[in-house]
Motif scaffolding. Structure first.
Motif, PDB file in Angstrom:
ATOM      1  N   VAL A  40       0.839  -1.196   0.000  1.00 30.84           N
ATOM      2  CA  VAL A  40       0.000   0.000   0.000  1.00 30.84           C
ATOM      3  C   VAL A  40       0.877   1.250   0.000  1.00 30.84           C
ATOM      4  CG1 VAL A  40      -1.780   1.274   1.247  1.00 30.84           C
ATOM      5  CG2 VAL A  40      -1.850  -1.217   1.192  1.00 30.84           C
ATOM      6  N   PHE A  41       1.922   1.246   0.822  1.00 31.46           N
ATOM      7  CA  PHE A  41       2.832   2.392   0.865  1.00 31.46           C
ATOM      8  C   PHE A  41       3.578   2.553  -0.455  1.00 31.46           C
ATOM      9  CE2 PHE A  41       1.965   2.691   5.297  1.00 31.46           C
ATOM     10  CZ  PHE A  41       2.372   3.957   5.695  1.00 31.46           C
ATOM     11  N   LEU A  42       3.941   1.455  -1.073  1.00 34.54           N
ATOM     12  CA  LEU A  42       4.646   1.545  -2.348  1.00 34.54           C
ATOM     13  C   LEU A  42       3.734   2.116  -3.432  1.00 34.54           C
ATOM     14  CD1 LEU A  42       6.666  -1.802  -2.405  1.00 34.54           C
ATOM     15  CD2 LEU A  42       7.489   0.496  -1.880  1.00 34.54           C
ATOM     16  N   GLU A  43       2.507   1.660  -3.481  1.00 33.36           N
ATOM     17  CA  GLU A  43       1.565   2.172  -4.481  1.00 33.36           C
ATOM     18  C   GLU A  43       1.301   3.659  -4.254  1.00 33.36           C
ATOM     19  OE1 GLU A  43      -2.994   1.359  -6.122  1.00 33.36           O
ATOM     20  OE2 GLU A  43      -2.138   0.091  -4.556  1.00 33.36           O
ATOM     21  N   ALA A  44       1.124   4.054  -2.983  1.00 37.11           N
ATOM     22  CA  ALA A  44       0.883   5.468  -2.674  1.00 37.11           C
ATOM     23  C   ALA A  44       2.109   6.310  -3.012  1.00 37.11           C
ATOM     24  CB  ALA A  44       0.528   5.618  -1.196  1.00 37.11           C
ATOM     25  N   ALA A  45       3.306   5.776  -2.767  1.00 40.02           N
ATOM     26  CA  ALA A  45       4.530   6.517  -3.073  1.00 40.02           C
ATOM     27  C   ALA A  45       4.670   6.724  -4.574  1.00 40.02           C
ATOM     28  CB  ALA A  45       5.745   5.774  -2.515  1.00 40.02           C
ATOM     29  N   ARG A  46       4.378   5.708  -5.358  1.00 35.87           N
ATOM     30  CA  ARG A  46       4.475   5.848  -6.820  1.00 35.87           C
ATOM     31  C   ARG A  46       3.474   6.885  -7.323  1.00 35.87           C
ATOM     32  NH1 ARG A  46       4.970  -0.021  -6.452  1.00 35.87           N
ATOM     33  NH2 ARG A  46       7.158  -0.603  -6.852  1.00 35.87           N
ATOM     34  N   GLU A  47       2.262   6.865  -6.782  1.00 38.93           N
ATOM     35  CA  GLU A  47       1.254   7.831  -7.203  1.00 38.93           C
ATOM     36  C   GLU A  47       1.658   9.252  -6.809  1.00 38.93           C
ATOM     37  OE1 GLU A  47      -2.441   6.536  -5.587  1.00 38.93           O
ATOM     38  OE2 GLU A  47      -2.638   4.824  -6.955  1.00 38.93           O
TER      39      GLU A  47
END
Length: 271
Positions: A40-47
């Motif tokens: 979840v943190f990785l997806e939010a960071a990419r966005e």
């Protein structure tokens, strides 16, 4: 004075308490949740990197998210759940939405009509066809019966629930919880950051008796039903017009309108 980061963290910890209770009641303990939370943190960071126009390198994602670069590379290969798996539920919801809002399918009091299984409108076949020509009425009826929301008796289909809340089907109930709360939190987060001004309000009152809380619940339910019919009817009109007049590359927005009510005993006043 608390920092901005501490204020945000404390607020999020508060809203996560019922989430933690839900996880524990269904066999998901802290270690499994923390491991899954990395994605979840990785997806939010990419966005976030995309939003700010920065390159989405492993180093940048790791620095922003706090997730180790090794995990960034490993978790990038993890398959994301296919949202198409929710398509039967979404189509069933659209059919129920039209059934509850289209004047052809409601009576003079705004209640959903019992519908003949076959024939011209108003019939269940016509209802499904008006919603989508890509799926058969038989499949939608089977899904609604499986969810405990509709029943076929002697050639007539009746809607058993006033709204789209499955009585059966744990997966479907969790999908609705996921989508409703995701959009509610997303609206509130964008509002507090100053990026949007979405409707996101509530009424709060305390020092009530249990009887008063129940009275307010019943009142809120009645008001929601009125609001639901109004908004759903207009949403159906806009959807039909857009399908008929707007090109596909312009039909890329979605919207959700909801309401909730919650009451509990305030134990803090007992101390």
């Amino acid at each position: 004075m608390a920092t901005r980061s501490a204020i945000v963290l404390n607020a999020v910890l508060r809203l996560l308490k019922p989430v933690a209770a839900l996880l524990l009641r269904n066999g998901v303990a802290y270690p499994a949740f923390v491991a899954a939370l990395k994605t979840v943190f990785l997806e939010a960071a990419r966005e976030e990197l995309q939003r700010t126009g920065q390159k989405q390198t492993d180093s940048a994602v790791s620095l922003l998210s706090g997730v180790h670069r090794r995990d960034v590379r490993t978790l990038a290969r993890v398959e994301v759940p296919d949202e198409a798996a929710d398509e039967p539920l979404n189509l069933a919801g659209q059919v129920v939405g039209r059934w509850l809002s289209d004047p052809v399918y409601v009576d003079d009091e705004g209640q959903p009509r019992p519908l003949p299984r076959y024939g011209d409108a108003p019939s269940f076949d016509a209802l499904v066809t008006a919603t989508s020509r890509d799926i058969r009425a038989r499949a939608i009826l089977a899904e609604l019966e499986r969810l405990g929301m509709a029943k076929l008796e002697e050639g007539t289909v009746r809607l058993l629930e006033p709204g789209f809340v499955p009585r059966e089907g744990f997966d479907e109930g969790m999908a609705l919880l996921r989508d409703n709360l995701h959009d509610h939190i997303a609206a509130a987060a964008l509002n507090v950051s100053g990026e949007q001004n979405f409707l996101e309000q509530s009424v709060y009152v305390d020092q009530l008796t249990a009887e008063s809380a129940q009275h307010l619940h019943a009142l809120s339910t009645r008001i929601w039903r009125q609001a639901f019919r109004t908004v759903m009817r207009e949403a159906q009109v806009r959807f039909d017009e857009d399908q008929a007049k707007a090109p596909a590359d312009q039909r890329v927005h979605r919207a959700r309108f909801g309401a909730y009510f919650y009451a509990e005993k305030n134990d803090e006043q007992d101390s």
